[in-house]
Design a protein around this motif. Structure first.
Motif, PDB file in Angstrom:
ATOM      1  N   ARG B 407      11.968  -0.158  -9.456  1.00 23.77           N
ATOM      2  CA  ARG B 407      11.083   0.046  -8.314  1.00 23.77           C
ATOM      3  C   ARG B 407      10.063  -1.078  -8.247  1.00 23.77           C
ATOM      4  O   ARG B 407       9.670  -1.654  -9.248  1.00 23.77           O
ATOM      5  CB  ARG B 407      10.371   1.390  -8.452  1.00 23.77           C
ATOM      6  CG  ARG B 407      11.267   2.566  -8.212  1.00 23.77           C
ATOM      7  CD  ARG B 407      10.624   3.578  -7.272  1.00 23.77           C
ATOM      8  NE  ARG B 407       9.287   3.941  -7.725  1.00 23.77           N
ATOM      9  CZ  ARG B 407       9.069   4.829  -8.689  1.00 23.77           C
ATOM     10  NH1 ARG B 407      10.061   5.409  -9.301  1.00 23.77           N
ATOM     11  NH2 ARG B 407       7.827   5.140  -9.019  1.00 23.77           N
ATOM     12  N   ARG B 408       9.644  -1.407  -7.039  1.00 27.76           N
ATOM     13  CA  ARG B 408       8.785  -2.567  -6.878  1.00 27.76           C
ATOM     14  C   ARG B 408       7.465  -2.382  -7.620  1.00 27.76           C
ATOM     15  O   ARG B 408       6.924  -3.325  -8.194  1.00 27.76           O
ATOM     16  CB  ARG B 408       8.502  -2.816  -5.393  1.00 27.76           C
ATOM     17  CG  ARG B 408       7.706  -4.079  -5.186  1.00 27.76           C
ATOM     18  CD  ARG B 408       7.679  -4.545  -3.752  1.00 27.76           C
ATOM     19  NE  ARG B 408       7.194  -5.910  -3.695  1.00 27.76           N
ATOM     20  CZ  ARG B 408       5.933  -6.230  -3.504  1.00 27.76           C
ATOM     21  NH1 ARG B 408       5.024  -5.290  -3.334  1.00 27.76           N
ATOM     22  NH2 ARG B 408       5.556  -7.503  -3.465  1.00 27.76           N
ATOM     23  N   SER B 409       6.973  -1.141  -7.623  1.00 30.76           N
ATOM     24  CA  SER B 409       5.671  -0.920  -8.243  1.00 30.76           C
ATOM     25  C   SER B 409       5.700  -1.225  -9.735  1.00 30.76           C
ATOM     26  O   SER B 409       4.683  -1.495 -10.344  1.00 30.76           O
ATOM     27  CB  SER B 409       5.238   0.524  -8.010  1.00 30.76           C
ATOM     28  OG  SER B 409       6.229   1.381  -8.546  1.00 30.76           O
ATOM     29  N   GLN B 410       6.917  -1.207 -10.327  1.00 28.22           N
ATOM     30  CA  GLN B 410       6.991  -1.447 -11.769  1.00 28.22           C
ATOM     31  C   GLN B 410       7.226  -2.906 -12.101  1.00 28.22           C
ATOM     32  O   GLN B 410       7.404  -3.266 -13.256  1.00 28.22           O
ATOM     33  CB  GLN B 410       8.139  -0.622 -12.358  1.00 28.22           C
ATOM     34  CG  GLN B 410       7.908   0.856 -12.258  1.00 28.22           C
ATOM     35  CD  GLN B 410       9.175   1.635 -12.535  1.00 28.22           C
ATOM     36  OE1 GLN B 410      10.259   1.075 -12.616  1.00 28.22           O
ATOM     37  NE2 GLN B 410       9.016   2.940 -12.688  1.00 28.22           N
ATOM     38  N   THR B 461      16.783 -12.715   2.256  1.00 24.91           N
ATOM     39  CA  THR B 461      16.285 -13.665   1.259  1.00 24.91           C
ATOM     40  C   THR B 461      14.787 -13.500   1.040  1.00 24.91           C
ATOM     41  O   THR B 461      14.317 -13.330  -0.085  1.00 24.91           O
ATOM     42  CB  THR B 461      16.598 -15.106   1.716  1.00 24.91           C
ATOM     43  OG1 THR B 461      17.975 -15.206   1.999  1.00 24.91           O
ATOM     44  CG2 THR B 461      16.208 -16.098   0.661  1.00 24.91           C
ATOM     45  N   VAL B 462      14.056 -13.548   2.136  1.00 21.29           N
ATOM     46  CA  VAL B 462      12.604 -13.414   2.025  1.00 21.29           C
ATOM     47  C   VAL B 462      12.255 -12.005   1.544  1.00 21.29           C
ATOM     48  O   VAL B 462      11.357 -11.832   0.712  1.00 21.29           O
ATOM     49  CB  VAL B 462      11.939 -13.727   3.384  1.00 21.29           C
ATOM     50  CG1 VAL B 462      10.458 -13.462   3.325  1.00 21.29           C
ATOM     51  CG2 VAL B 462      12.209 -15.165   3.765  1.00 21.29           C
ATOM     52  N   GLY B 463      12.997 -11.020   2.047  1.00 21.78           N
ATOM     53  CA  GLY B 463      12.719  -9.647   1.649  1.00 21.78           C
ATOM     54  C   GLY B 463      12.884  -9.438   0.154  1.00 21.78           C
ATOM     55  O   GLY B 463      12.035  -8.828  -0.502  1.00 21.78           O
ATOM     56  N   LEU B 464      13.937  -9.991  -0.398  1.00 28.64           N
ATOM     57  CA  LEU B 464      14.166  -9.817  -1.834  1.00 28.64           C
ATOM     58  C   LEU B 464      13.084 -10.538  -2.637  1.00 28.64           C
ATOM     59  O   LEU B 464      12.587 -10.023  -3.641  1.00 28.64           O
ATOM     60  CB  LEU B 464      15.554 -10.339  -2.222  1.00 28.64           C
ATOM     61  CG  LEU B 464      15.922 -10.071  -3.676  1.00 28.64           C
ATOM     62  CD1 LEU B 464      16.015  -8.584  -3.946  1.00 28.64           C
ATOM     63  CD2 LEU B 464      17.238 -10.744  -4.050  1.00 28.64           C
ATOM     64  N   ALA B 465      12.687 -11.723  -2.177  1.00 25.29           N
ATOM     65  CA  ALA B 465      11.632 -12.460  -2.875  1.00 25.29           C
ATOM     66  C   ALA B 465      10.342 -11.641  -2.886  1.00 25.29           C
ATOM     67  O   ALA B 465       9.631 -11.561  -3.883  1.00 25.29           O
ATOM     68  CB  ALA B 465      11.403 -13.809  -2.208  1.00 25.29           C
ATOM     69  N   TRP B 466      10.077 -10.987  -1.761  1.00 23.90           N
ATOM     70  CA  TRP B 466       8.881 -10.147  -1.693  1.00 23.90           C
ATOM     71  C   TRP B 466       9.040  -8.955  -2.629  1.00 23.90           C
ATOM     72  O   TRP B 466       8.151  -8.634  -3.400  1.00 23.90           O
ATOM     73  CB  TRP B 466       8.677  -9.671  -0.249  1.00 23.90           C
ATOM     74  CG  TRP B 466       7.632  -8.597  -0.139  1.00 23.90           C
ATOM     75  CD1 TRP B 466       6.286  -8.765  -0.067  1.00 23.90           C
ATOM     76  CD2 TRP B 466       7.873  -7.185  -0.120  1.00 23.90           C
ATOM     77  NE1 TRP B 466       5.662  -7.541  -0.009  1.00 23.90           N
ATOM     78  CE2 TRP B 466       6.612  -6.551  -0.038  1.00 23.90           C
ATOM     79  CE3 TRP B 466       9.018  -6.395  -0.161  1.00 23.90           C
ATOM     80  CZ2 TRP B 466       6.473  -5.165   0.001  1.00 23.90           C
ATOM     81  CZ3 TRP B 466       8.879  -5.014  -0.133  1.00 23.90           C
ATOM     82  CH2 TRP B 466       7.614  -4.413  -0.044  1.00 23.90           C
ATOM     83  N   TYR B 467      10.203  -8.322  -2.570  1.00 24.22           N
ATOM     84  CA  TYR B 467      10.426  -7.113  -3.348  1.00 24.22           C
ATOM     85  C   TYR B 467      10.288  -7.397  -4.843  1.00 24.22           C
ATOM     86  O   TYR B 467       9.737  -6.602  -5.593  1.00 24.22           O
ATOM     87  CB  TYR B 467      11.824  -6.568  -3.055  1.00 24.22           C
ATOM     88  CG  TYR B 467      12.088  -5.223  -3.661  1.00 24.22           C
ATOM     89  CD1 TYR B 467      11.613  -4.073  -3.049  1.00 24.22           C
ATOM     90  CD2 TYR B 467      12.787  -5.096  -4.861  1.00 24.22           C
ATOM     91  CE1 TYR B 467      11.835  -2.839  -3.597  1.00 24.22           C
ATOM     92  CE2 TYR B 467      13.004  -3.856  -5.422  1.00 24.22           C
ATOM     93  CZ  TYR B 467      12.526  -2.724  -4.787  1.00 24.22           C
ATOM     94  OH  TYR B 467      12.742  -1.495  -5.353  1.00 24.22           O
TER      95      TYR B 467
END
Ligand SMILES: Nc1ncnc2c1ncn2[C@@H]1O[C@H](COP(=O)(O)OP(=O)(O)OP(=O)(O)O)[C@@H](O)[C@H]1O
Ligand SMILES: [Mg+2]
Lengths: 261, 673
Positions: B407-410, B461-467
């Motif tokens: 999860r992103r928060s972790q 691409t950008v989404g995964l980098a952010w995530y």
């Protein structure tokens, strides 16, 4: 303020283990920061430090499993980066992670590593017989390693580290998971190795083991050398009565400094 | 490399594998017992099914005539048919179980047929039903016999000879020797079966000796022995090859035995077909299996080293295995034969060789080509494996990080992605392009293309980098380039079409000619594009959008993920090839890969993605321009003045010389940073 005092050993032999300004990080985690110390032939040195202090990282760098980001490490005079194979020949390395092959029998396992070390056949068989005898493995050499108990596995593992008769022994928590009989047996073996002129460095969390076995200790904390010297020297410096208390005092004093403004 | 050490490692790995029931199962039980048994079962069932069908009369419904109609009279005599009168041609068919297999509508065929007229018969049948097709075939046979007799009768009435309407009689005689027919049939089934066994044989040991060893922790033990990582890789490779070869050969032998003992087919069949495999063919087949095992073991082992755990390795290897089945089935298509060019294609070459050996026998030159190129590819893959075995990740394996699934928060913020994340993103985008991209581009070429670039390439691409909480500056390497590298990118962007067209034209002429539809399709796309608002829209869509979206993926996320894990040349090459693959077009693969390599070089040397963005935009813009001036270029005619091509080539050389003089910011400490 606390650069390690230079080792006060007579000019005599060159160090068997020698580290200078060694650093290593994992991504952004700085695991070890410019540490340096030395271990001489005939010594048993304990590497102490709280969890995450960087002990395993340091020992792995000595064993050529990890490369230091900077600084130099020499084992028996060989550089770990430049001459990794020579280092591995001179070094016996053992940890809970240096697993056995579960589908091999102890003797097959030892034979395999003996061959990889290039030990000649008859000498190898003799050496294995000797280790089976000395490390009291007689009862279980015919079972598969996967079916052995922790203590039995630990003996096989130790036999593997001693197999090629290395000048330097580096062990990461060699007594983890062992009962008191087995651990004192392992420690005795280490002491004997040192008595016959080898250099031994091992990490542990059990202070009584250190008091029993080690002539000197190196204390790591947050990737730096916090203190180095004989046990009595440490007691004197901290003004405590036991090694455990001295260790706690050193660590908490450092934490207080670190957390201050 | 010491052979003594390699042999010791291989011997130990084999011993350990043999003590493992799973290996034995995959190596002996499946290929020797299960597969041949299944084959036997399937063939026998289908043979007996066919025999059953042939023994049964076809139920034929008829309408539009009564049983006195001449056709009915003939059919009624024939034991092949069972006639049923029905009242309408719409009577439902129910082939197989006593219902109508087919239906003849005889209303267009008067009972008294005048000598010079033509009757009409409607035959209703179901093409999807075996029984119905069989009834149709039988009826057609009977009808043509009747028809021939009727023609002869009519001609006789006119006192004319049959040769008047049949000036020529054709009699086809099959000259293939029974063994060739057998080889042809075997050529269709053996390759895929044997390849599956060889790969399955390598599959499990490849995982067990790498990821499995990491998971069990014993790999560290091996790494403190005084042996090099190349020796470790070679020893393990030797073990995997042996196991997969043994299972492949065991499989081949047991199938050969099965066929030669006539267990598989009925006796009549065996008169026409000879399935036995001669001793010399068998030797060549063994050699082919050896080649296949060499290549796939190297491939599987290399991929498996990347995995940190058993599970992960299975996830990585399964697609590789499926990918291998594709060429194996393509190879079976008629018309695919081993040619010198195909002899250089890894995997496909060995499979084609196997087919060739079975059908036609050995062509020594081709055999040599296949062997040499397979050895070369295997060596290359193995060199890669040796490098991978030297990586610290192999030793630190116990820290399995499946960050993608967390999860992103972790997550901890990081500078740049890992190589696995880079490749995973690429794989996902590739699949999306294939399904979503081609769908929306079919709906509207122009808007579909825009949607594909921005929606399918850039946003993930950008989404995964952010995530993953990656640092955008490092992940997309948006640092400022030097003036010289931008200049080089500019010159190359304007000029390198010349060299690229040159190479792809050669490829098109000599290796893989593009079908003409390809050019037409592009022209159609262009005419559609003009609806976008003329040239500005066109440039935005064809030049600027790809430069941003594709670069963010290939020279951004993917490049930074792989940087430091691969040697610089390999980094540039791998990202280049992947960029080529991204276009999902075999015919443009060489050209796009070449462009990808140039862009990788620019980014590596300059440390900045802006060089490749500039290059990409200019290159596509120039291509657009050239297309407008000289559409002939599309057919690789190079309908351009020679001086222009010369200027282009000179500019390419100058640009390459310029960028070669840059010093990469990553040249010194790639591993760190
Ligand atoms: N593979 C790795 N990836 C990322 N960080 C790591 C890795 N290995 C160790 N670390 C980090 O480096 C630091 C030092 O770890 P190390 O294992 O050397 O400590 P240690 O002294 O052996 O601890 P312990 O007494 O718990 O065994 C820790 O903060 C740890 O989280
Ligand atoms: Mg540790």
């Amino acid at each position: 303020m606390n650069t390690p005092e230079p080792a006060t050993v007579s000019p005599s032999p060159p160090p068997a283990i020698w580290l200078e300004k060694v650093s290593r990080s994992y991504g952004e985690v700085q695991a070890v920061r410019r540490i340096g110390f030395a271990v001489y032939p005939g010594e048993v040195v304990g590497l102490l430090g709280p969890n995450g202090a960087g002990k395993t990282t340091t020992l792995r760098m000595m064993a050529t499993l990890l490369k230091p980001d900077s600084g130099r490490i020499q084992i028996a005079g060989f550089d770990v980066v430049e001459q990794p194979l020579a280092v591995r020949s001179a070094l016996g390395y053992e940890t809970g992670d240096t697993g056995l092959y579960k589908r091999l029998k102890p003797v097959e396992f030892l034979r395999y590593f003996g061959r990889l070390h290039g030990i000649e056949k008859q000498a190898l068989e003799r050496r294995i017989a000797e280790l089976v005898e000395n490390l009291q493995m007689v009862g279980f050499t015919d079972r598969l390693c996967g079916n052995l108990s922790t203590g039995q596995q630990q003996r096989v593992s130790l036999a593997r580290a001693l197999l090629h008769d290395p000048q330097v022994l580096v062990l990461d928590e060699p007594t983890r998971g062992l009962d008191i009989l087995s651990s004192s047996f392992v420690l005795e073996s280490l002491k004997r190795a040192a008595d016959s002129g080898r250099a031994v460095l091992f990490s542990t969390h059990i202070m009584s083991e250190v008091e029993l076995t080690c002539s000197r200790v190196v204390v790591l904390h947050r990737g730096e050398v916090l203190a180095e010297g004989s046990i009595s020297g440490l007691l004197e410096r901290t003004g405590e009565g036991t090694l455990s208390r001295a260790f706690l005092a050193l660590v908490s004093q450092r934490d207080a400094e670190g957390d201050g403004p | 490399m010491r052979f003594r050490v390699i042999r010791t490692i291989a011997a130990k790995e084999l011993l350990e594998s043999f003590r493992d029931r799973r290996t034995l199962f995959l190596m002996v039980f499946l290929p020797v017992i299960l597969y041949p048994l299944l084959l036997l079962l399937v063939t026998q069932v289908s043979v007996s099914q066919k025999a059953k069908l042939e023994a049964k009369p076809s139920v034929v419904g008829y309408t539009g005539a009564d049983e006195n109609h001449p056709l009915m009279a003939i059919l009624a005599e024939d034991r092949q048919y069972q006639l049923v009168a029905v009242d309408s041609p719409d009577h439902p068919l129910d082939p197989g179980d006593g219902g109508l297999d087919c239906l003849v509508d005889v209303s267009g065929w008067p009972a008294e047929l005048p000598a010079n007229s033509n009757a009409e018969l409607k035959l209703h049948y179901l093409s999807i039903e075996d029984a119905s097709r069989q009834a149709r075939d039988r009826l057609e046979g009977s009808l043509s016999a009747w028809s021939d007799a009727e023609v002869a009768r009519r001609l006789e009435e006119l006192e004319l000879s049959v040769s008047l309407v049949e000036p020529v009689t054709v009699e086809s005689l099959d000259q293939s020797a029974p063994s060739q027919v057998g080889g042809f049939v075997l050529g269709a089934i053996l390759p895929i079966l044997v390849i599956l066994t060889v790969i399955l044989g390598a599959f499990y040991p490849a995982i067990d000796l790498t990821a499995g060893e990491k998971e069990r922790g014993s790999i560290q033990t091996l790494y403190v022995a005084p042996i090099s990582s190349f020796e470790i890789a070679a020893g393990k490779y030797l073990a995997v090859v042996s196991i997969s070869m043994v299972s492949g050969m065991a499989n081949l032998l047991s199938i050969a035995l099965l066929f030669s003992h006539k267990l598989l087919l009925g006796e009549q069949m065996l008169e026409k077909v000879d399935f036995s495999i001669s001793g010399s063919t068998l030797v060549v087949l063994f050699f082919t299996i050896f080649l296949i095992a060499l290549f796939f073991s190297a491939l599987l082992l290399t991929v498996a080293v990347l995995a940190r755990s058993y599970k992960e390795a299975q996830n990585y290897l399964t697609p590789v295995m499926l990918a291998a089945v594709v060429p194996a089935s393509v190879v079976q298509l008629p018309g695919f034969e081993l040619t010198p060019a195909l002899a250089l294609v890894p995997a496909v070459n060995a499979m084609l060789l196997m087919k060739q050996v079975l059908v036609e026998g050995v062509v020594p030159q081709l055999l040599f080509l296949v062997a040499a190129s397979t050895a070369l590819y295997t060596a290359l893959v193995l060199m890669g494996a040796g490098r991978l075995f030297a990586q610290e990740e192999v030793i630190l394996g116990e820290r399995g990080n499946m960050t993608l699934l967390a999860r992103r928060s972790q997550m901890r913020p990081r500078r740049r992605p890992s190589s696995g994340e880079g490749l995973a993103l690429f794989g996902v985008v590739l699949v999306l392009l294939f399904y979503v991209g081609s769908l929306i581009q079919a709906a509207s070429p122009a808007w579909g293309l825009a949607g594909t670039l921005w929606g399918v390439v850039l946003i993930p691409t950008v989404g995964l980098a952010w995530y993953l909480k990656l640092d955008f500056r490092h992940t997309f390497q948006v640092g400022r380039p030097t003036a010289r590298s931008m200049l080089a990118a500019g010159i190359l962007g304007i000029c390198s079409w010349s060299a690229v067209t040159f190479v792809s034209a050669w490829f098109d002429r000599h290796v893989l000619p593009a079908p003409p539809e390809l050019a037409e399709e592009m022209i159609r796309l262009l005419s559609d594009l003009e609806q976008l608002g003329g040239w500005p829209g066109l440039v935005l869509l064809v030049a600027v959008s790809p430069a941003i979206c594709e670069e963010a993926l290939c020279r951004g996320f993917l490049f930074s993920g792989l940087r430091g894990r691969l040697a610089p040349w390999a980094l540039v090459l791998v990202t280049g090839v992947l960029f080529g693959l991204l276009h999902l077009n075999l015919y443009r693969l060489v050209g796009t890969t070449l462009l990808g390599v140039v862009m990788g070089l620019l980014v590596y040397k300059s440390g900045s993605i802006w060089t490749s963005v500039l290059f990409h935009a200019l290159n596509n813009g120039v291509a657009l321009l050239l297309l407008a001036i000289a559409p002939g270029m599309l057919e690789n005619e190079m309908g351009l003045p020679l001086w222009l091509v010369g200027v282009g080539l000179a500019g390419t050389a100058a640009g390459l010389a310029l960028i070669a003089r840059e010093r990469s910011p990553w040249a010194t400490n790639q591993a760190t940073d």
